[in-house]
Design an enzyme around this catalytic site. Sequence first.
Site: not given
Lengths: 483, 315
Positions: B151, B215, B251
């Site tokens: 991430d 995300k 996400k």
Amino acid sequence: METQVSFEYAPAPESRSVVSIKPKYGHFIGGKFVAGSKHFPTINPATEEVLSQIALAGKADVDAAVKAARKAYTTTWSKMSGKERGKYLFRIARIMQERAREFAVLETLDNGKPIRESRDVDVPLAAAHFFYHAGWADKLEFAGLGTSTKPHGVAGQIIPWNFPLLMLAWKVAPALAAGNTVVLKPAESTSLTALLFAEVCQQAELPAGVVNIVTGDGSTGALIVNHPGIDKIAFTGSTEVGKIIARAVAPTQKSVTLELGGKAANIIFEDAAIDEAIEGIVNGIFFNQGHVCCAGSRLILQESVADEVLEKLKKRMAQIRVGDPMDKNTDLGAINSKEQLLKIRELSATGDSEGAERWSAPCDLPKKGFWFPPTIFTGVTQSHRIAREEIFGPVLSVLTFRTPQEAIDKANNTPFGLSAGIWSEKGSRILWASQQLRAGVIWANTFNKFDPTSPFGGYKESGWGREGGRHGLSAYLKGVGHE
Amino acid sequence: MSFYGLVDGSDSSLRKYLGALSGVDQVGADARAAMLATRSIKTSSKRWAIDTAISMVDLTTLEGADTPGKVQALCTKAVRPDPTNSSVPSVGAVCVYNDMVAVARKHLDLVGGAHVGLAAVSTAFPSGRASMPVKIQDTQDALDAGASEIDMVIDRGAFLSGNYIDVFNEIVQIRELCGTKAHLKVIFETGELTTYDNVRKASFLAMAAGADFIKTSTGKIAPAATPPVVLVMLEAVRDFYQMTQTRIGVKPAGGIRNTKDAIKQLVLVNETAGPEWLTPSLFRIGASALLNDLLMQRMKMDDGYYASPAYVTID
């Protein structure tokens, strides 16, 4: 959980136990419910279930209602201070909010519109109209309409079936705030919320005769329009009936406002925010099954983005949830009546026969009741009937344009002029287009947004006068610019 | 790299690609998200949504006070969220700081959690304010320690000053580093990008640069995964699929604390990107407190009453 299972929404029906529908209704005259002589059924258009028997008002009933309204006007309402009238309006608004769920369920049962819309749009807006006009009641001389305005007296009000309670609020709230009394006739297929409103008037202890409600069909409407005891007519409905009313009142002293049909252009420029424009198109034509006089029923698309928009629009239309209006997840409910369904089918058939290409969203329509799938016609030109006549259903005609001026010319090439939509991220283009469009309401980057403070009404054959805001208030006062 | 044939890696081609995107109308996006929030999800569909949401949770601990003990407990919980009920699915992944990846890898393997993803926040998370060599080393550390998902944060400063090509190149480099070893999630920190136009632009930039997932947030900045922001990102992955036939995941992270919020997210996915995205390989929810609320609601659906919070574990 890797296996793909679709996210089916289980039924989420609103309970109808909150309403009690009587087997038979009368009229509301002089503060009391009085029995009718003849009756006709009102049905739930989603199931064809007979909900109740509605009284058909004849001459004697209308005479009695006008007499009660006149008496209330001369003895009570015209003598009351604006401040006191305002208190009654505030009280009505609050009771409507308290009984909002009851109104929403009843509206959905009688009209066929989704509970989400009656709950989130119709009923809150109806209450908002009473709140807004309650505030005006003691401030009329500050409305910029002069200090010597007076109410007309008795207002005869005839409303349509598409937004039964909301149209009642648009009519009754300003009339009462300005000091008039009213005789109101709801549409024959949707009388129940008006009759519940009569109960609210009793609950608010509104003086007898200030609001009178007679139910019936077009013959009852004609009795109101032609009644010599009525000072002002307010009508919302078709242009065809509007013309009859205009002729009928022309040789009389009656004032008149008309909110009539429309064939609104929703113009998508190539620099629009496309995803939000898609939502605007859907909301413009499929809100309330397209039973909206200001519906964006003509989509006018810039050719450079036409393919992209149509592809996205079809995908989005396939997601519209059509079915049981009482289900909280339903987006598109039932067509209000068999008669209206036949009209939608007939006009859509002319689209086919005149060479436009029909596409309907794939959806399972219930077996009983009146249903029409969300539908678009592409390849439509100005000369198609479906580009000129109001369909008043979930049917969108798609036209294209090459230059901004062509969009405006096409948008204005109609006898109607109620509303229009402009979609562009360019401010100067929005301002330019809104100055060119001949329509009473113009939305920029949105559609079908209503507010009691904003005047609503049409150019050309879409009507006379405005409702809402100061402009709407002026229609219920005389001494404004004449007399 | 070919970047799906959308850009050639030059500044001018990137500007042209991003410049062709249509704008986002904020009022309209807010209204659409608010409308979808009215969906009423009941009975069987609620049950399905709860289990689906559990399987999509990236169970997260990102604190300065994280210890091996805390991370081990988190890993156990990720594999068996409800120790008394084996029908509860494992979560999608655990998400930890880089230096905890080795601990998490070892413990996940120990407790039979090889199927649970291991995400490491990387590239000088959360601010992204470090030199590129440091960011690369940071990511390499996580990969070496056994992370299966990276991430990364974008350089918001570069994005906001219009240096899109710098943001793009950083993602490309981290993408190359991840290779086939790890999935790449690109964090925008939408609370710092602030406009939906920026969110849409960042989405298309990251997807072309090779992100597997986009995300919303680090969880350190509010607002984070608001429904309209997620809506805009879901529209972006849907449109990107039209352009490239490649499905990119989404996400949301930060601020999704209860079952109601999670179900709203699933409705957004279902009616925006479409049901194809309703799988943990294409939709994850970054959260810490959410899992216990999902477990409580699941128990309530089974038992018909709310259990005491003592019946769910606090790990």
